[in-house]
Design a protein around this motif. Sequence first.
Motif, PDB file in Angstrom:
ATOM      1  N   LEU A  37       0.986  -1.260  -0.184  1.00  0.00           N
ATOM      2  CA  LEU A  37       0.417  -0.099   0.242  1.00  0.00           C
ATOM      3  C   LEU A  37       0.804   1.253   0.227  1.00  0.00           C
ATOM      4  N   ALA A  38       1.142   2.465  -1.174  1.00  0.00           N
ATOM      5  CA  ALA A  38       1.536   3.227  -1.416  1.00  0.00           C
ATOM      6  C   ALA A  38       0.940   4.926  -1.337  1.00  0.00           C
ATOM      7  N   ILE A  39       0.967   5.302  -0.503  1.00  0.00           N
ATOM      8  CA  ILE A  39       0.686   6.484   0.264  1.00  0.00           C
ATOM      9  C   ILE A  39       1.479   7.618  -0.357  1.00  0.00           C
ATOM     10  N   LEU A  40       1.337   7.716  -1.367  1.00  0.00           N
ATOM     11  CA  LEU A  40       2.922   9.315  -2.522  1.00  0.00           C
ATOM     12  C   LEU A  40       1.519  10.321  -1.999  1.00  0.00           C
ATOM     13  N   PRO A  41       2.339  11.823  -1.554  1.00  0.00           N
ATOM     14  CA  PRO A  41       1.473  12.783  -2.398  1.00  0.00           C
ATOM     15  C   PRO A  41       2.105  12.725  -3.783  1.00  0.00           C
ATOM     16  N   THR A  42       0.427  13.817  -4.239  1.00  0.00           N
ATOM     17  CA  THR A  42       0.343  13.809  -5.744  1.00  0.00           C
ATOM     18  C   THR A  42       2.159  15.116  -6.675  1.00  0.00           C
ATOM     19  N   ILE A 185      -8.881  -0.124   2.473  1.00  0.00           N
ATOM     20  CA  ILE A 185      -8.616  -0.220   1.582  1.00  0.00           C
ATOM     21  C   ILE A 185      -7.777  -1.655   1.830  1.00  0.00           C
ATOM     22  N   VAL A 186      -6.413  -1.762   2.199  1.00  0.00           N
ATOM     23  CA  VAL A 186      -5.834  -2.946   2.834  1.00  0.00           C
ATOM     24  C   VAL A 186      -7.196  -4.468   3.138  1.00  0.00           C
ATOM     25  N   GLN A 187      -8.188  -3.890   3.875  1.00  0.00           N
ATOM     26  CA  GLN A 187      -9.711  -4.696   4.406  1.00  0.00           C
ATOM     27  C   GLN A 187     -10.304  -4.954   2.448  1.00  0.00           C
ATOM     28  N   GLN A 188     -10.745  -4.252   2.289  1.00  0.00           N
ATOM     29  CA  GLN A 188     -11.316  -4.749   0.954  1.00  0.00           C
ATOM     30  C   GLN A 188     -11.093  -4.874  -0.029  1.00  0.00           C
ATOM     31  N   LEU A 189      -9.274  -4.838  -0.088  1.00  0.00           N
ATOM     32  CA  LEU A 189      -8.830  -5.416  -1.573  1.00  0.00           C
ATOM     33  C   LEU A 189      -7.799  -6.727  -1.201  1.00  0.00           C
ATOM     34  N   GLN A 190      -8.136  -7.245   0.453  1.00  0.00           N
ATOM     35  CA  GLN A 190      -7.188  -8.319   0.609  1.00  0.00           C
ATOM     36  C   GLN A 190      -6.251  -8.367   0.435  1.00  0.00           C
ATOM     37  N   LEU A 191      -5.491  -7.302   0.523  1.00  0.00           N
ATOM     38  CA  LEU A 191      -4.315  -7.103   0.452  1.00  0.00           C
ATOM     39  C   LEU A 191      -3.698  -8.140   1.399  1.00  0.00           C
ATOM     40  N   LYS A 192      -2.716  -8.795   1.447  1.00  0.00           N
ATOM     41  CA  LYS A 192      -1.655 -10.181   2.322  1.00  0.00           C
ATOM     42  C   LYS A 192      -0.554  -9.584   2.022  1.00  0.00           C
ATOM     43  N   GLU A 193      -0.432  -9.068   4.418  1.00  0.00           N
ATOM     44  CA  GLU A 193       0.610  -8.866   5.000  1.00  0.00           C
ATOM     45  C   GLU A 193       1.367  -7.648   4.528  1.00  0.00           C
ATOM     46  N   PRO A 194       0.253  -6.495   3.687  1.00  0.00           N
ATOM     47  CA  PRO A 194       1.341  -5.502   2.577  1.00  0.00           C
ATOM     48  C   PRO A 194       2.467  -4.708   3.361  1.00  0.00           C
ATOM     49  N   GLY A 195       3.498  -4.738   2.386  1.00  0.00           N
ATOM     50  CA  GLY A 195       4.042  -3.286   2.837  1.00  0.00           C
ATOM     51  C   GLY A 195       3.205  -2.223   2.715  1.00  0.00           C
ATOM     52  N   GLN A 196       3.371  -1.274   4.467  1.00  0.00           N
ATOM     53  CA  GLN A 196       2.591  -0.029   3.908  1.00  0.00           C
ATOM     54  C   GLN A 196       3.086   0.917   4.029  1.00  0.00           C
ATOM     55  N   PHE A 197       3.339   2.185   2.658  1.00  0.00           N
ATOM     56  CA  PHE A 197       4.713   3.360   2.026  1.00  0.00           C
ATOM     57  C   PHE A 197       3.855   4.310   2.640  1.00  0.00           C
ATOM     58  N   VAL A 198       3.904   5.243   3.639  1.00  0.00           N
ATOM     59  CA  VAL A 198       2.955   6.341   3.536  1.00  0.00           C
ATOM     60  C   VAL A 198       4.366   7.849   3.691  1.00  0.00           C
ATOM     61  N   ALA A 199       4.159   7.616   2.287  1.00  0.00           N
ATOM     62  CA  ALA A 199       4.835   9.548   2.546  1.00  0.00           C
ATOM     63  C   ALA A 199       5.044  10.449   3.378  1.00  0.00           C
ATOM     64  N   SER A 200       5.363  11.540   3.453  1.00  0.00           N
ATOM     65  CA  SER A 200       5.069  12.989   3.515  1.00  0.00           C
ATOM     66  C   SER A 200       3.580  13.396   3.439  1.00  0.00           C
ATOM     67  N   PHE A 201       2.744  13.997   3.637  1.00  0.00           N
ATOM     68  CA  PHE A 201       1.486  14.696   2.856  1.00  0.00           C
ATOM     69  C   PHE A 201       2.604  16.003   2.483  1.00  0.00           C
ATOM     70  N   ALA A 377      -1.162  22.803   9.551  1.00  0.00           N
ATOM     71  CA  ALA A 377      -3.025  22.188   9.695  1.00  0.00           C
ATOM     72  C   ALA A 377      -3.007  20.900   8.794  1.00  0.00           C
ATOM     73  N   LEU A 378      -2.940  21.098   7.347  1.00  0.00           N
ATOM     74  CA  LEU A 378      -2.921  19.618   6.092  1.00  0.00           C
ATOM     75  C   LEU A 378      -2.365  19.207   7.047  1.00  0.00           C
ATOM     76  N   LEU A 379      -1.375  18.862   7.318  1.00  0.00           N
ATOM     77  CA  LEU A 379      -0.596  17.468   7.354  1.00  0.00           C
ATOM     78  C   LEU A 379      -0.815  17.307   8.866  1.00  0.00           C
TER      79      LEU A 379
END
Length: 727
Positions: A37-42, A185-201, A377-379
Amino acid sequence: MDATNLLAPLKSVFGYDAFRPLQKEIIEATLDGRDALAILPTGGGKSLCYQLPALQREGLTVVVSPLIALMKDQVDQLQAAGVAGTFLNSSISGGEARARLSGLERGEYKLLYVAPERLFLPDFLEKLKRWKVTALAIDEAHCISEWGHDFRPEYRQLATLREHFPGIPVVALTATATERVQKDIVQQLQLKEPGQFVASFNRPNLTYRVLAKQRPRRQVLDYVAANRDVSGIIYCQSRRAVEDYALALQEAGHKAMPYHAGLSQSERIANQEAFIRDDVQVICATIAFGMGINKPNVRYVLHADLPKNIESYYQETGRAGRDGLPAECLLLFSGGDIAKYSHFIDQVEDEQAARIARQQLRQMADFAEYADCRRGALLRYFGETSKESNCGSCDNCLDDREEVDVTVECQKILSCIFRINQASYPMGLNHSVDVLRGSENLKVLGKGHQRLTTHGIGKDQPAEYWQGLGKQLIQRGYLKLSDDGYNTVELTPEAGQALKERLKFRMKPIRTKAATPASRSKVKAGAIECDEGLFEVLRKMRKELADARGVPPYVIFGDVALRQMARRYPRDESSFLAIPGVGQRKLDDYGGQFIEVIDEWLLENDPREFEPDGFLDPAPRIRKPKDPDELNGTSLATLQLFRAGKGIEAIAAERGLNTTTIETHLANCIEAGKLTSLDGLVEDGEYRRICDAVAEHGTAALRPIYEALGEQVSFGKIRLAVAMQQR
C-alpha cells in the motif's frame, strides 16, 4: 526477483539519477512478490512504483485506473520513453481495440491500463489469464473506501481478483488517505501482510493562500491576468459558475474553457485535451475535472468556492506543481459558502450522512479561517506532525505582523463560554459572541443569558473580532467543538489551566476586514533559476514537436528538464543525457534538435547576461569545424532534401521544423565539409556584408553582427556565412 540494479533502468528509460522518497522501497517490495500500500503525495512519483517493476519482471502488469484521460496520458509518456504500454477503453475504435487485443495475445506489451468496469466484462478475466498477468496495480485506491472522498462502488469488485490471480503481487496507490481509509483499502482489496509505505503529505513547492471573497469575478480576472502565460485550474461549485467564469475570462482575452458534467462527452474531452496540450491556459471546472490528470506544469489552482472537505481540497490543490516547481493554491472564502453548503446538507435524508457532511464542512471552514500555519494544519489532518511552526510559504506564515497581547480579550471570551455552559448547556460560538457583545435577541433572552456577569463585556469589539479570536482559541486547543454536527463549544482542560494560572495570550491581530497579508520575499521551494529567454525558445520548440506528434508537450520534456537545459546549456550528447528526465530514447529522438537550438542561442546571445550565482558555465562558444562522423541524422536528412533541390522553407514545412533549425542543420553540414557552396542560401552581396561585419565584431556571438547589419540579415544566414568563412 532481482531488485539490486534499479538505477540503470531508472536513468536509461525514465531519465532520473535517483529515486524519490519511498519509491525504491515500494518497488523492491513488489519485486519480492509482496503486496504493498503506497500513500504518496500528488507529484510524488506513484506511477514509477509499478512501471519500473513491470520492466524487470516477465509477463504483463495490469493497472486499474479510473479515468480515460489518465490512461492515454500515461501510455503516451511510456511510449515516448520506449516502453511497450497500452490501454483498453471506450475511447478507441473497434478496429484499434482488436489490434491491441491481438498484441496482448502475442505478449507484445509490458503494461495494460484498464478501468475497473472492463475487468468484469464477460470473458475478459479469461483473456487476462492467457496474457500471463504477473502483477496488479490499483491506482486511486481510495475510491474503494466509503470513508474516502471519492467512493466508487465498482472498485469494491476488485477484491475478487485475488481469487482469479492468487499469488501475484498487488500494489494499491493513492495520494489521499487518512488512517481510516488506509485500513479500509487493505481490508477491501484483501492485501496480504502488505508493506505499508506512507510518505509525507507535505508539498513544499506549493504556497497556500486564503483570501476573503469580495467581488469574486474581479478577483479571479485579476489573478488570471497576473498569471497570464501559465497553466491554471479554477474550481467552482456549480456548472453555472464554471460557464460564467470561462466566458468572463474569454471576454478578457484569456484562453479559457469550461469543464463540467453538463457538457457532452465530446466537449469535455476536447476541452480537457486543449488544456493538457497547452492550447488553453485556464480550465474552469467543477470537481468532475482533474482526478488522475497528469499535467505536471499547472502553476496555480484557484478555488472560487469552498471545497466540501479537506480531502477534496488537498487532492485538488495537489494538481498544481506536480513537476516540483513552485505553484500556488488560492482559496476565495466567505461565510456565504458555508451557508450555501449547509442548505444542501439540510436536504439530505440520511441523518448519519448529513452529520458526516456537516463535520467535514466545519473542518474545511476551520482551515479557511485558520490563523496559524496552513501547511501544518493540513499535515495534522492526515496524521502527520509538521517539523516547523512556520513553513514560510503560506499566507499566515508570510504575514509579517507582530503578535500582540490579547490576554484580557481571551479571558473575556473563555469566561463567557464557561458561564454559559455553567448556566445551561453548551451553545455555539456565535451565541457566545452575542452574549459577549450584550445582545438581547430572542435566543439570549430565552436562555436568560442577559443576566450573566459576562453579558456585554465585549461591546468594544465587533462580532467578527470575537469570532476570529474564538476560532484561534479552538485551533490552539483552548476550546473544542462538539463532533455531533451541532458545533457547540466548550473549554478544554488547557483553557481551565490557563485561566487559573493567568497565562498570557499572544496572537497576531485579528483581521476585521479582508486583507492580503504583507509578505516577505523568499525563494520558493523547487524554483530553478535559468536563462528565461532560452527557456521560452525551448518551450516553443517543445510545443511544435508535441503538436507534430499529437501528444501533450510534457510527453516530450517536462518544464524541469527545459529549465535545466536553460541553466546548464548542454552542447553534446553526454551533457544532454545528464539532464533530469532525459533517457536514452529521448536523447535519440530529440537530443540533436535541442542541442542545435541551444548552440544557436549561445551564438546569438552572451549567456553571462543571464547567469545568476550557481549557473553552470556553458561550454566555450568558439566553434570548431565538425567532423563528418559527428553529424547527426537530422542534419543529414536536411542536407539530403536540400541536395534534392528543395528550399529552406519547403524543407522546414516537410520536416515540421522552423526555418532557423533547417539553416542550423545546413551550417553544421558546411562545418563538416559536406556542403561546400552557399548557392541558394546566401547571396554574394549579403555574404560580403556579413564578412565585413565579422572582421569588425568577431564571431564570439552573432548578435553584434546582426545589429551591425541593421537587423536586415537573418541569424540563419549569418550562421551559414560564418560557417563557410571559418571552414
